[in-house]
Each structure stands twice: as structure tokens, then as C-alpha cells.
Design an enzyme around this catalytic site. Structure first.
Site, PDB file in Angstrom:
ATOM      1  N   SER A  23      -7.451  -6.288  -5.544  1.00  0.00           N
ATOM      2  CA  SER A  23      -7.861  -4.934  -6.505  1.00  0.00           C
ATOM      3  C   SER A  23      -9.173  -5.100  -6.904  1.00  0.00           C
ATOM      4  O   SER A  23     -10.083  -5.996  -6.881  1.00  0.00           O
ATOM      5  CB  SER A  23      -6.985  -5.053  -7.679  1.00  0.00           C
ATOM      6  N   TYR A  36      -2.826  -8.993 -14.941  1.00  0.00           N
ATOM      7  CA  TYR A  36      -3.004  -8.204 -13.759  1.00  0.00           C
ATOM      8  C   TYR A  36      -4.321  -8.693 -13.370  1.00  0.00           C
ATOM      9  O   TYR A  36      -4.616  -8.995 -12.016  1.00  0.00           O
ATOM     10  CB  TYR A  36      -2.838  -6.884 -14.186  1.00  0.00           C
TER      11      TYR A  36
HETATM   12  P1  NAD Z   1       3.788   0.754  -5.954  1.00  0.00           P
HETATM   13  O1  NAD Z   1       4.500   0.646  -7.098  1.00  0.00           O
HETATM   14  O2  NAD Z   1       3.694   2.339  -4.998  1.00  0.00           O
HETATM   15  O3  NAD Z   1       4.490   0.164  -4.746  1.00  0.00           O
HETATM   16  C1  NAD Z   1       4.849  -1.429  -4.951  1.00  0.00           C
HETATM   17  C2  NAD Z   1       6.024  -1.916  -4.022  1.00  0.00           C
HETATM   18  O4  NAD Z   1       6.327  -3.302  -4.354  1.00  0.00           O
HETATM   19  C3  NAD Z   1       7.086  -1.084  -4.005  1.00  0.00           C
HETATM   20  O5  NAD Z   1       7.451  -1.204  -2.610  1.00  0.00           O
HETATM   21  C4  NAD Z   1       8.120  -1.961  -4.646  1.00  0.00           C
HETATM   22  O6  NAD Z   1       9.573  -1.863  -4.255  1.00  0.00           O
HETATM   23  C5  NAD Z   1       7.612  -3.446  -4.442  1.00  0.00           C
HETATM   24  N1  NAD Z   1       8.131  -4.358  -5.214  1.00  0.00           N
HETATM   25  C6  NAD Z   1       8.027  -4.400  -6.670  1.00  0.00           C
HETATM   26  N2  NAD Z   1       8.584  -5.282  -7.226  1.00  0.00           N
HETATM   27  C7  NAD Z   1       8.811  -6.109  -6.196  1.00  0.00           C
HETATM   28  C8  NAD Z   1       9.580  -7.444  -6.035  1.00  0.00           C
HETATM   29  N3  NAD Z   1      10.011  -8.355  -6.912  1.00  0.00           N
HETATM   30  N4  NAD Z   1       9.941  -8.066  -4.913  1.00  0.00           N
HETATM   31  C9  NAD Z   1       9.433  -7.268  -3.594  1.00  0.00           C
HETATM   32  N5  NAD Z   1       8.895  -6.061  -3.850  1.00  0.00           N
HETATM   33  C10 NAD Z   1       8.557  -5.444  -4.847  1.00  0.00           C
HETATM   34  O7  NAD Z   1       2.384   0.215  -5.864  1.00  0.00           O
HETATM   35  P2  NAD Z   1       0.968   0.256  -5.229  1.00  0.00           P
HETATM   36  O8  NAD Z   1       0.060   1.070  -5.981  1.00  0.00           O
HETATM   37  O9  NAD Z   1       1.303   0.777  -3.652  1.00  0.00           O
HETATM   38  O10 NAD Z   1       0.614  -1.170  -5.215  1.00  0.00           O
HETATM   39  C11 NAD Z   1       0.615  -2.058  -4.074  1.00  0.00           C
HETATM   40  C12 NAD Z   1      -0.451  -3.097  -4.229  1.00  0.00           C
HETATM   41  O11 NAD Z   1      -1.640  -2.524  -4.291  1.00  0.00           O
HETATM   42  C13 NAD Z   1       0.064  -3.903  -5.637  1.00  0.00           C
HETATM   43  O12 NAD Z   1      -0.248  -5.319  -5.276  1.00  0.00           O
HETATM   44  C14 NAD Z   1      -1.203  -3.349  -6.530  1.00  0.00           C
HETATM   45  O13 NAD Z   1      -1.560  -4.364  -7.630  1.00  0.00           O
HETATM   46  C15 NAD Z   1      -2.427  -3.087  -5.705  1.00  0.00           C
HETATM   47  N6  NAD Z   1      -3.360  -2.171  -5.859  1.00  0.00           N
HETATM   48  C16 NAD Z   1      -3.090  -0.974  -6.458  1.00  0.00           C
HETATM   49  C17 NAD Z   1      -4.176  -0.143  -6.826  1.00  0.00           C
HETATM   50  C18 NAD Z   1      -3.610   1.383  -7.238  1.00  0.00           C
HETATM   51  O14 NAD Z   1      -4.623   2.209  -7.706  1.00  0.00           O
HETATM   52  N7  NAD Z   1      -2.548   1.735  -6.834  1.00  0.00           N
HETATM   53  C19 NAD Z   1      -5.327  -0.675  -6.839  1.00  0.00           C
HETATM   54  C20 NAD Z   1      -5.551  -1.747  -6.742  1.00  0.00           C
HETATM   55  C21 NAD Z   1      -4.569  -2.644  -6.196  1.00  0.00           C
END
Ligand code: NAD
Length: 260
Positions: free
Chosen positions: A142, A155
Site C-alpha cells: 500500500s 495497517y
Molecule cells: P476487499 O475488502 O475488497 O477484499 C479483501 C479480500 O480479502 C476479500 O476477498 C476477502 O474475502 C479476503 N479476506 C478477508 N479476510 C480474509 C482471511 N482471513 N482469509 C482469506 N481471505 C480474506 O479489499 P481490497 O481493497 O481489495 O484489498 C485488497 C488488498 O489491497 C489488501 O491487502 C489491502 O490492504 C490492499 N490495498 C487496498 C487499497 C484500497 O484503497 N482499497 C489500497 C492499498 C492497498
């Protein structure tokens, strides 16, 4: 570009993970998808991937927060795919609170999923990748792996940890055909961020769209959300031959967030 490659994407039932799975599939990789959600919706997604892209997609349920389950999941994935070429450590969660108010269980959960699961998944995948002298480990860190924000202690600590772990993984495997890089997205409008937008709208008495604009204004100079598809395409690039000499790096895709 990735025809015949075998890819595992953790947390790929939603958001960024799902888009990464789709882009890997579009480029010909067979897939393991993972994550929580409605069983029927997941099955629809899985069969849709197979139909649309002519690849094999398998869903394996595993709680990546549990060390044993995370390691066993990679073992099962290797069995189901007949190997592993690409591992995308993506599953992640968020909680927002001041340090002194941060619930201990939330801290533990975020460290377990956002950081420790990357370690366990990587440890379980490396022997196969080293043996075949080819592997790509792509960690979804991130902008918070590079800089901090208030109220995100767990985080930010986890994502900085992922960036450090990415470098160690790269160094330990340099010259062995296995690379490891981290993608550092800025704001992406997934369910994880939608929760923060809703909370901001409620706190500040704003409409949801005004809150989304304010979120961007605070951090992301482009004032546009990164799309999950853009991150999927970055993952495809990191898995390609063009990126064979790229290892231990962070790839910021953040609309200028970390440039200032
Ligand atoms: P999201 O909530 O849409 O998706 C998260 C996914 O992780 C889902 O498929 C969920 O079922 C799965 N998950 C949750 N707990 C779990 C567990 N215990 N075991 C297995 N799977 C599990 O979130 P997102 O925004 O797509 O985030 C995905 C990644 O991207 C994360 O690591 C997040 O930190 C990172 N990220 C997101 C953003 C953003 O702005 N959305 C920015 C930077 C980084």
C-alpha cells in the site's frame, strides 16, 4: 503472455484480488481463488473466469489469518494446480482508531492477515518455485507501506513490514529465477475503502460522494481513484519476462500520493 502459468491469489473474492485474478486469467494463467463471501457468488465468479478466459479456476477456502491454514492452503493449491508459478499475497483488512483506543484483537488480526499471512504463504510457495527455478511473488502492500496516516497503526505497521519482507524475499532468491516485488496502491474504491468513505460521510455530515472527494483530496493529487483493473495489469507485468530483473522493489500506483 502467461499461458500455462499457475497462479494463486489470496483474497480474490472481492476488490483488488478479484481484478488481479481476472487479469492473470485474461493472460492465460490457471488460477486458485480464495477469500470469503457468498458461496453461490464465488462459484459464479469461478465458472465465469473459466468460461470467459478458457483457463482452469479452482476455489479453495482458507482463513489466511491462521498460520497453519495459510501454509496448508498453499500446499493444497500446489496439489490442485500441479505446481505454483505466481503467488499474489493480497488478502487484507483495515481498522481505523487512535493507538490508545485501538482494540488489541483488531491489531492482532491486521498483523496476522496483512503481514504474517504474506510470510506463511511465501514460505510455503518458495520450495516449489526454487526447484523449478521460476517464480513470481507479488505482495499487495500500500502507499501505507511507504508513508503513514493517523489512526492506522496496525495497517501502516503491517504494510511497512510487507515492504521489508518483500526485500528479504528478493535478496534470498536473487539469481534463482524467483522475484518478489510489492505493489503499493493509493486509494482504490473497493469494499475496504467504501467503509472508510461511509464513516467519513457520517462523521463530517457529508454525502457519500463528497466524502469520497475529500478522501482523495487529502492524499491523492490526481483526485481519481486507482482502478482494480490497473493493479491487475501491473501484476501481469510483474509476472512477465519484462520484469525478470525487477526484484525487491515497490511499484507505487497511487495518483501521486507518495510523491509529496
Ligand atoms: P476487499 O475488502 O475488497 O477484499 C479483501 C479480500 O480479502 C476479500 O476477498 C476477502 O474475502 C479476503 N479476506 C478477508 N479476510 C480474509 C482471511 N482471513 N482469509 C482469506 N481471505 C480474506 O479489499 P481490497 O481493497 O481489495 O484489498 C485488497 C488488498 O489491497 C489488501 O491487502 C489491502 O490492504 C490492499 N490495498 C487496498 C487499497 C484500497 O484503497 N482499497 C489500497 C492499498 C492497498
Amino acid at each position: 503472455m502467461l499461458k500455462g502459468k499457475k497462479a494463486v491469489v489470496t483474497g480474490s473474492t472481492s476488490g483488488i484480488g478479484l481484478a488481479i485474478a481476472r487479469e492473470l486469467a485474461r493472460n492465460g494463467a490457471d488460477l486458485i481463488i480464495n477469500g470469503f463471501g457468498d458461496a453461490q457468488a464465488i462459484e459464479q465468479e469461478r465458472t465465469g473466469l473459466e468460461r470467459e478466459f478458457g483457463i482452469k479456476a479452482t476455489y479453495l477456502n482458507a482463513d489466511m489469518m491462521q498460520a497453519d491454514a495459510a501454509r496448508a492452503f498453499i500446499g493444497e493449491a500446489i496439489k490442485a494446480l500441479g505446481g505454483i508459478d505466481i503467488l499474489v499475497n493480497n488478502a487484507g483488512i483495515q481498522h481505523v482508531d487512535l493507538i490508545e483506543d485501538f482494540p488489541i484483537d483488531k491489531w492482532n488480526a491486521i498483523i496476522a492477515l496483512n503481514l504474517s499471512a504474506v510470510f506463511h504463504g511465501t514460505a510455503a510457495a518458495l520450495p516449489s518455485m526454487k526447484q523449478q527455478k521460476w517464480g513470481r511473488i507479488i505482495n499487495i502492500a500500500s502507499a501505507h507501506g511507504l508513508v503513514a496516516s493517523v489512526q492506522k497503526s496496525a495497517y501502516v505497521a503491517a504494510k511497512h513490514g510487507v515492504v521489508g519482507l518483500t526485500k528479504v524475499t528478493a535478496l534470498e532468491n536473487a539469481g534463482l529465477g524467483v522475484t518478489c516485488n510489492a505493489i503499493c496502491p493509493g486509494w482504490v474504491r473497493t469494499p475496504l475503502v467504501e467503509k472508510q468513505i461511509q464513516a467519513m460521510a457520517k462523521d463530517k455530515g457529508l454525502s457519500v460522494e463528497d466524502a469520497a472527494r475529500e478522501l482523495l483530496f487529502e492524499k491523492q493529487p490526481s483526485l481519481e481513484f486507482v482502478t482494480p483493473e490497473q493493479l491487475g495489469q501491473a501484476a501481469v507485468f510483474l509476472a512477465s519476462d519484462a520484469a525478470a530483473q525487477m526484484t525487491g522493489t515497490t511499484l507505487s500506483i497511487d495518483g501521486g500520493w507518495t510523491a509529496r
